[in-house]
Design a protein around this motif. Structure first.
Motif, mmCIF file in Angstrom:
data_model
loop_
_atom_site.group_PDB
_atom_site.id
_atom_site.type_symbol
_atom_site.label_atom_id
_atom_site.label_comp_id
_atom_site.label_asym_id
_atom_site.label_seq_id
_atom_site.Cartn_x
_atom_site.Cartn_y
_atom_site.Cartn_z
ATOM 1 N N SER A 151 -0.007 -8.266 6.611
ATOM 2 C CA SER A 151 1.213 -8.582 5.867
ATOM 3 C C SER A 151 1.327 -7.609 4.701
ATOM 4 C CB SER A 151 1.171 -10.032 5.362
ATOM 5 O OG SER A 151 2.298 -10.321 4.571
ATOM 6 N N CYS A 152 1.855 -6.427 4.993
ATOM 7 C CA CYS A 152 1.818 -5.321 4.030
ATOM 8 C C CYS A 152 3.120 -4.532 4.099
ATOM 9 C CB CYS A 152 0.635 -4.402 4.334
ATOM 10 S SG CYS A 152 0.470 -3.007 3.205
ATOM 11 N N MET A 153 3.672 -4.202 2.946
ATOM 12 C CA MET A 153 4.862 -3.358 2.836
ATOM 13 C C MET A 153 4.479 -2.076 2.100
ATOM 14 S SD MET A 153 7.735 -4.846 4.064
ATOM 15 C CE MET A 153 9.111 -4.248 3.092
ATOM 16 N N PRO A 154 5.233 -0.983 2.288
ATOM 17 C CA PRO A 154 4.900 0.273 1.621
ATOM 18 C C PRO A 154 5.266 0.273 0.141
ATOM 19 C CG PRO A 154 6.879 0.540 2.935
ATOM 20 C CD PRO A 154 6.346 -0.823 3.249
ATOM 21 N N LEU A 155 4.434 0.915 -0.638
ATOM 22 C CA LEU A 155 4.726 1.182 -2.048
ATOM 23 C C LEU A 155 5.427 2.528 -2.142
ATOM 24 C CD1 LEU A 155 1.424 0.197 -3.908
ATOM 25 C CD2 LEU A 155 3.658 -0.873 -4.228
ATOM 26 N N ASP A 156 6.619 2.557 -2.730
ATOM 27 C CA ASP A 156 7.333 3.816 -2.896
ATOM 28 C C ASP A 156 6.927 4.482 -4.203
ATOM 29 O OD1 ASP A 156 9.619 3.384 -5.105
ATOM 30 O OD2 ASP A 156 9.384 1.524 -3.964
ATOM 31 N N LYS B 226 -4.126 13.973 -3.368
ATOM 32 C CA LYS B 226 -3.578 12.722 -2.854
ATOM 33 C C LYS B 226 -4.079 11.560 -3.698
ATOM 34 C CE LYS B 226 -3.586 11.912 1.633
ATOM 35 N NZ LYS B 226 -4.077 11.547 2.999
ATOM 36 N N ILE B 227 -3.187 10.603 -3.964
ATOM 37 C CA ILE B 227 -3.605 9.354 -4.583
ATOM 38 C C ILE B 227 -3.121 8.215 -3.684
ATOM 39 C CG2 ILE B 227 -3.526 10.284 -6.924
ATOM 40 C CD1 ILE B 227 -0.941 8.621 -7.305
ATOM 41 N N SER B 228 -3.837 7.115 -3.695
ATOM 42 C CA SER B 228 -3.434 5.948 -2.923
ATOM 43 C C SER B 228 -3.556 4.710 -3.800
ATOM 44 C CB SER B 228 -4.284 5.797 -1.661
ATOM 45 O OG SER B 228 -5.642 5.624 -1.990
ATOM 46 N N MET B 229 -2.833 3.684 -3.415
ATOM 47 C CA MET B 229 -2.783 2.472 -4.238
ATOM 48 C C MET B 229 -2.539 1.271 -3.339
ATOM 49 S SD MET B 229 -0.153 1.743 -7.426
ATOM 50 C CE MET B 229 -0.866 3.120 -8.350
ATOM 51 N N ASP B 230 -3.262 0.197 -3.602
ATOM 52 C CA ASP B 230 -3.092 -1.067 -2.885
ATOM 53 C C ASP B 230 -3.038 -2.183 -3.925
ATOM 54 O OD1 ASP B 230 -3.452 -3.427 -1.263
ATOM 55 O OD2 ASP B 230 -4.271 -2.144 0.296
ATOM 56 N N SER C 14 -1.686 -8.078 -9.987
ATOM 57 C CA SER C 14 -0.765 -8.381 -8.899
ATOM 58 C C SER C 14 0.629 -7.903 -9.311
ATOM 59 C CB SER C 14 -0.754 -9.875 -8.597
ATOM 60 O OG SER C 14 -0.322 -10.616 -9.723
ATOM 61 N N ILE C 15 1.512 -7.748 -8.330
ATOM 62 C CA ILE C 15 2.830 -7.187 -8.605
ATOM 63 C C ILE C 15 3.928 -7.965 -7.889
ATOM 64 C CG2 ILE C 15 1.991 -4.839 -9.025
ATOM 65 C CD1 ILE C 15 2.884 -4.116 -6.154
ATOM 66 N N VAL C 16 5.158 -7.785 -8.373
ATOM 67 C CA VAL C 16 6.368 -8.170 -7.654
ATOM 68 C C VAL C 16 7.270 -6.942 -7.668
ATOM 69 C CG1 VAL C 16 8.420 -9.638 -7.590
ATOM 70 C CG2 VAL C 16 6.212 -10.608 -8.291
ATOM 71 N N PHE D 157 0.847 -1.192 0.000
ATOM 72 C CA PHE D 157 0.000 0.000 0.000
ATOM 73 C C PHE D 157 0.879 1.237 0.000
ATOM 74 C CE2 PHE D 157 -2.005 3.500 2.296
ATOM 75 C CZ PHE D 157 -3.177 3.652 1.564
ATOM 76 N N GLY D 158 0.458 2.253 -0.762
ATOM 77 C CA GLY D 158 1.206 3.494 -0.776
ATOM 78 C C GLY D 158 0.335 4.695 -1.083
#
Length: 268
Positions: free
Chosen positions: A121-126, A82-86, A140-142, A73-74
């Motif tokens: 179980s979540c890491m930040p999106l830069d 503001k924009i957000s993304m998951d 989905s992403i890597v 999530f970022g």
């Protein structure tokens, strides 16, 4: 054989996203149009997963870092917008890439946070991921971050491991090398001015036009330090993933609207 359904080199300046460019919507318009074109091509290729190579993710000295959590999530905010993304992480592909890289003797870390699975179980999106993905289909992403402590040869080798994992996965996979270029174009910018910025960017444009990405390996450390690019490492990972004879390059645009260079390039 090129295992990717579509690949591209993109920049990641926040003002490429028009919502975050107010009151200067024309500032990166040339690049924005190129990003929209790259996004359309990626959408047409219909990927199951998109791999993003970013210089701004979690960095580990002397190790490639691959996110392997449930989702990422970022948020980005500028000029009051503001924009957000998951995005869900393709954990199977992330793990396979790590395994292939380790078999080649490369140092790799897989990253998680809080819990091994589930919503926490979540890491930040830069921003190196959010900006290009804003223009891409939702998949989905890597997310992978290189290490500048490792050699250029290691980055090429990692790219080949990544390609092997993708080929064996049977999935339709897109690839984004998120790269801004020299950051020393403007004396009023945070990194000041150096003539090496223009020189390095001009050489990169030529290398991309000729599909000879490996030529970046010849850049001297002092030259790189003066110009301050952040794209070389991700570009070399892409080079390792797509063999020279399989690169059908379409160079879309280059501009320097502020203090750093922006390039858009497609690999069909």
């Amino acid at each position: 054989m090129n295992p990717f359904v579509f690949a591209c080199i993109t920049p990641h300046g926040s003002e490429i996203i028009e919502e975050l460019a107010k009151p200067y919507p024309e500032l990166m318009k040339k690049t924005r149009l190129s990003m929209e074109s790259l996004g359309a091509s990626m959408k047409q290729s219909n990927p199951d997963t998109i791999i993003v190579l970013t210089p701004h993710g979690t960095r580990i000295d002397e190790q490639f870092a691959i996110v392997n959590c449930e989702h990422m999530f970022g948020e980005m905010e500028d000029y009051g917008a503001k924009i957000s993304m998951d995005r869900k992480v393709d954990r199977m592909l992330a793990g396979a890439i790590a395994d292939h890289a380790k078999k080649k003797g490369l140092p790799v870390a897989t990253l998680g946070f809080a819990t091994s699975e589930g919503p926490l179980s979540c890491m930040p999106l830069d921003w190196g991921v959010v900006v290009p993905l804003y223009f891409m289909p939702e998949t989905s992403i890597v997310v992978i971050t290189p290490s500048r402590s490792l050699s250029f040869e290691d980055h090429l080798l990692f790219g080949s491991a990544m390609a092997e994992a993708v080929a064996q996965s049977g999935k339709r996979v897109g690839l984004i090398a998120s790269c801004d270029w020299s950051h020393a174009h403007d004396e009023t910018g945070p990194y000041g001015f150096h003539e090496a910025a223009r020189q390095l960017d001009e050489q990169v444009v030529t290398l991309l036009h000729t599909a000879h990405l490996e030529g970046m390996m010849q850049f001297e450390p002092e030259f790189i330090e003066h110009a301050k690019p952040d794209g070389i490492w991700q570009a070399l990972m892409l080079a390792g993933a797509i063999a020279p004879n399989e690169r059908k390059v379409e160079f879309l645009s280059y501009e320097v609207p502020t203090y750093f260079g922006l390039m858009c390039c497609a690999f069909h």
